[in-house]
Write a protein that holds these residues in place. Structure first.
Motif, PDB file in Angstrom:
ATOM      1  N   ALA A   1       0.916  -1.294   0.050  1.00  0.00           N
ATOM      2  CA  ALA A   1      -0.173   0.247  -0.105  1.00  0.00           C
ATOM      3  C   ALA A   1       0.839   1.682   0.458  1.00  0.00           C
ATOM      4  CB  ALA A   1      -0.678  -0.106   0.803  1.00  0.00           C
ATOM      5  N   ILE A   2       2.133   1.159   0.651  1.00  0.00           N
ATOM      6  CA  ILE A   2       2.720   2.465   0.081  1.00  0.00           C
ATOM      7  C   ILE A   2       3.346   2.532  -0.864  1.00  0.00           C
ATOM      8  CG2 ILE A   2       5.030   3.299   1.157  1.00  0.00           C
ATOM      9  CD1 ILE A   2       4.300   1.235   4.351  1.00  0.00           C
TER      10      ILE A   2
ATOM     11  N   MET B   1      -1.823   4.000   0.190  1.00  0.00           N
ATOM     12  CA  MET B   1      -1.420   4.309   1.647  1.00  0.00           C
ATOM     13  C   MET B   1      -1.694   5.924   2.233  1.00  0.00           C
ATOM     14  SD  MET B   1       0.458   2.431   5.094  1.00  0.00           S
ATOM     15  CE  MET B   1       0.089   2.970   6.418  1.00  0.00           C
ATOM     16  N   PHE B   2      -1.606   6.192   1.356  1.00  0.00           N
ATOM     17  CA  PHE B   2      -1.135   8.044   1.395  1.00  0.00           C
ATOM     18  C   PHE B   2      -2.229   8.729   0.410  1.00  0.00           C
ATOM     19  CE2 PHE B   2       2.805   6.040   3.364  1.00  0.00           C
ATOM     20  CZ  PHE B   2       2.555   6.380   4.978  1.00  0.00           C
ATOM     21  N   SER B   3      -3.509   7.922  -0.329  1.00  0.00           N
ATOM     22  CA  SER B   3      -3.913   9.081  -1.001  1.00  0.00           C
ATOM     23  C   SER B   3      -4.674   9.886  -0.913  1.00  0.00           C
ATOM     24  CB  SER B   3      -4.262   7.885  -2.274  1.00  0.00           C
ATOM     25  OG  SER B   3      -5.685   6.985  -1.458  1.00  0.00           O
ATOM     26  N   ASP B   4      -5.315   9.649   0.889  1.00  0.00           N
ATOM     27  CA  ASP B   4      -6.234   9.890   1.437  1.00  0.00           C
ATOM     28  C   ASP B   4      -5.622  11.369   1.553  1.00  0.00           C
ATOM     29  OD1 ASP B   4      -9.239  10.677   1.998  1.00  0.00           O
ATOM     30  OD2 ASP B   4      -8.887  10.317   3.595  1.00  0.00           O
ATOM     31  N   TYR B   5      -4.629  10.987   2.404  1.00  0.00           N
ATOM     32  CA  TYR B   5      -3.992  12.195   3.119  1.00  0.00           C
ATOM     33  C   TYR B   5      -3.719  13.295   2.667  1.00  0.00           C
ATOM     34  CZ  TYR B   5      -0.445  14.064   5.830  1.00  0.00           C
ATOM     35  OH  TYR B   5      -0.190  15.360   7.152  1.00  0.00           O
ATOM     36  N   LYS B   6      -3.405  12.945   0.979  1.00  0.00           N
ATOM     37  CA  LYS B   6      -2.451  13.465   0.481  1.00  0.00           C
ATOM     38  C   LYS B   6      -3.811  15.006   0.030  1.00  0.00           C
ATOM     39  CE  LYS B   6       1.415  11.265  -1.287  1.00  0.00           C
ATOM     40  NZ  LYS B   6       1.969  10.608  -1.919  1.00  0.00           N
TER      41      LYS B   6
END
Length: 67
Positions: free
Chosen positions: A31-32, A37-42
């Motif tokens: 996912a990383i 893993m970070f798509s929503d955070y970005k």
């Protein structure tokens, strides 16, 4: 040097991790690597406080000492 998710899982199992932990770790690694893993955070970054930890610690210590 890139290696497959299966190689990751096998390496973790070889290091003695339980099967489920190895599977979950390999899934997290994928996912990383793929950006999931970070798509929503970005898309929705959190607003960070301007207060620094060192400043908070001083204020907290003073309040704690009075309690």
């Amino acid at each position: 040097m890139p290696f497959s998710d299966d190689d990751t899982r096998k390496g973790l199992l070889g290091a003695g991790l339980p099967e489920q932990v190895a599977v979950n770790y390999a899934e997290m690694s994928a996912a990383i690597r793929t950006g999931i893993m970070f798509s929503d955070y970005k898309k929705h970054p959190v607003a960070l406080s301007p207060i620094k930890l060192a400043d908070f610690a001083k204020e907290f210590a003073a309040a704690y000492a009075k309690a």
